[in-house]
Scaffold this active site. Structure first.
Site: not given
Length: 538
Positions: A255, A259, A276
């Site tokens: 998420s 992140g 990512e």
């Protein structure tokens, strides 16, 4: 390992790498550090089949933060020896992984389907993605190219080399429990790094099978370590490992919220992680689009994997002149789609886990009075049935696919990732307006446009903030030799896959070799060529 085809290391790798023994059988899936199961888990949790929650796939022993630190220390100690192995030989190990994945494709895919509820066809495609990744990177073992650079001084040569970053911690989500980890682990190992991998707890049984295939492919003990832990203990362990100087690179798929925290943590140690993250991926349907093709793309990218991909379709942005026709066709396609038991021929199965079901139900609360809801909403039950459902809806975490038309740019449903089977639809008048709508949520992972006008396609690609653009194709779908990643709330600009991921797992080193026998100082001793700049043609 009994469920998997096994090759001897003498056959696959050669006698220079010792024969690996299977870790001892345990009643629970445990972390693996230096090739050994780590005893004494802090606590355990059950991984269940989301299509049949009474089916316990396995018990998972959760480790504490100290195990992640221990794994990072072991990986750091193993890294020097692994990086000393010539890159073409590391490439051979990656080739071995690909061969083992091919031999075990059906078995591994069946386990993916059982543990996370992904339809079998998609699970087979996910395992194929590992094989494709191995096929690409085994050759990179012979192509970790540097450059020979001309010097500005005589009797001097300049060179550049790729060097491994060192020890890598990979933290991955479970919606792609084997494909996405391979995007990190395969190139990281190929480049000479060692890895500590923290997979999702709800896909831990698949993760253990994935690890065993790598181990039997010739990856030495300590080069790839697996830590099963919950989120808070993982973060604490990562923080301690970074403070101890044991980690050189972090890769995270998950998420945007988590992140951010990992990015902040790595930034305190002057590291740039590979992030990512989520997406709110737009699909633009123009006035000249093939509407049936656009509907097919929206159906797959919106509801495949139950809308639980980072590249899942968020909002369809339809030119107002074709909006009514598109919504009618899209609604009919969703109503006719087969869903249910993922071992059967269905578009999608259950949500991954109870926590995702709870999150999706919260996002359904964003549906407002000005929206037009097409289809039923909520969990599929006897009281809230779906026509043509395949299997027993009461057995698992099955939710109705829903289209929400009339979404507005300030709606929660327009702005935020939903991670479930819901797709919003809105309209636009000009392509510039459509591009602005696509960029508004602030994500930048994937995007799509359906058009028969090349000028519109290039205008969209130039204006959209997404790292990936599809023309007349869905928002979902990646190939092993193309860069994968996003911008904004979808990531920090790092890229996975293809040659581009090498910049995540190597550092450039320059070599300055002077054989003149004297000290030559760049810029100070460099000869210059004089010119007569006052010269004018007659």
């Amino acid at each position: 390992m009994n469920a998997f085809t096994r090759y001897s290391h003498e056959t696959l790798v050669g006698t220079e790498i010792r024969q690996r023994e299977d870790p001892p059988v345990s009643s629970a899936i445990l972390s693996v550090v230096a090739g050994e199961r780590v005893p004494g888990p802090a606590r355990s949790t059950a991984s269940t089949n989301p299509a049949n929650t009474a089916d316990v796939v396995g018990e998972i022993g959760l480790a504490g933060p100290e195990v992640l630190v221990q794994a990072a220390r072991v990986a750091r100690e193993a890294q020097l020896g692994w990086s000393a192995l010539p890159a073409p030989q590391r490439g051979q190990v990656i080739a071995n992984v690909g061969r083992l994945m091919t031999a075990n494709k059906a078995r591994l895919a069946a386990l993916v389907t059982r543990e996370i509820g992904k339809p079998l066809a998609e699970a087979l495609g996910e395992v194929q993605e590992i094989i494709d990744t191995c096929d690409f990177f085994l050759g990179e073992g012979r192509r970790l190219y540097g450059q020979t650079v001309p010097s500005e001084m005589p009797d001097k040569q300049l060179f550049t080399f790729r060097r491994p970053v060192g020890t890598v911690v990979v933290i991955s989500a479970g919606n792609f429990p084997v494909a996405v980890p391979s995007w990190y682990i395969v190139p990281a190992l190929l480049c000479g790094n060692t890895v500590v991998w923290k997979p999702a707890t709800y896909s831990a049984v698949v993760s253990d099978a994935f690890y065993q295939l790598f181990a039997h492919a010739g990856v030495p003990a300590g080069v790839l370590n697996v830590v099963h832990a919950d989120g808070p203990d993982t973060f604490t362990g990562l923080e301690q490992a970074l403070q101890a100087g044991l980690v050189d690179k972090v890769g995270f798929t998950g998420s945007s919220e988590v992140g951010r925290r990992i990015g902040e943590l790595c930034g305190r140690h002057l590291q740039s992680p590979c992030l990512e993250l989520g997406g709110k991926n737009p699909m633009v349907v123009t006035e000249n689009a093939d509407l049936e093709l656009a509907v097919e793309g929206a159906l797959f990218s919106g509801f495949g994997t139950a809308g639980q991909r980072c590249t899942s379709l968020g909002t369809v942005i339809v030119q107002e002149s074709v909006h009514a026709d598109f919504v009618e066709l899209f609604g009919a396609a969703v109503a006719a789609a087969r869903m249910g038991d993922p071992t059967q021929d269905v578009l999608f199965g259950p949500l991954l886990d109870e926590k995702f079901a709870a999150g999706f139900e919260k996002s359904l609360g964003w549906i407002a009075g000005h929206h037009r809801v097409i289809g039923s909403t909520g969990r599929v039950t006897a009281d809230n049935p779906r026509s043509g459902f395949v299997g027993d809806p009461a057995a698992g975490l099955f939710y109705h696919p829903v289209i929400v038309a009339g979404v507005r740019p300030d709606d929660e449903l327009f702005l935020h990732e939903t991670f479930g089977p819901v797709v919003g639809v809105t309209t636009y008048s000009t392509l510039d307006e459509a591009i602005a709508l696509g960029n508004k949520p602030g994500y930048g992972l994937s995007s799509s446009i359906y058009t028969t006008d090349p000028r519109q396609a290039f205008q969209f690609a130039q204006g959209i903030s997404a790292g990936m653009v599809s023309v007349n194709n869905s928002t979902s779908g990646a190939e092993a030799h193309l860069p994968f990643g996003g911008n904004g709330k979808s990531g920090n600009g790092s890229r996975q896959s293809g040659i581009w991921v090498l910049d995540q797992f190597t550092r450039w080193q320059s070599l300055n070799w002077d054989y003149s026998g004297k000290l030559q100082k760049a810029q100070l001793d460099t000869a210059t060529v004089e010119a007569d700049f006052d010269f004018r043609l007659p």
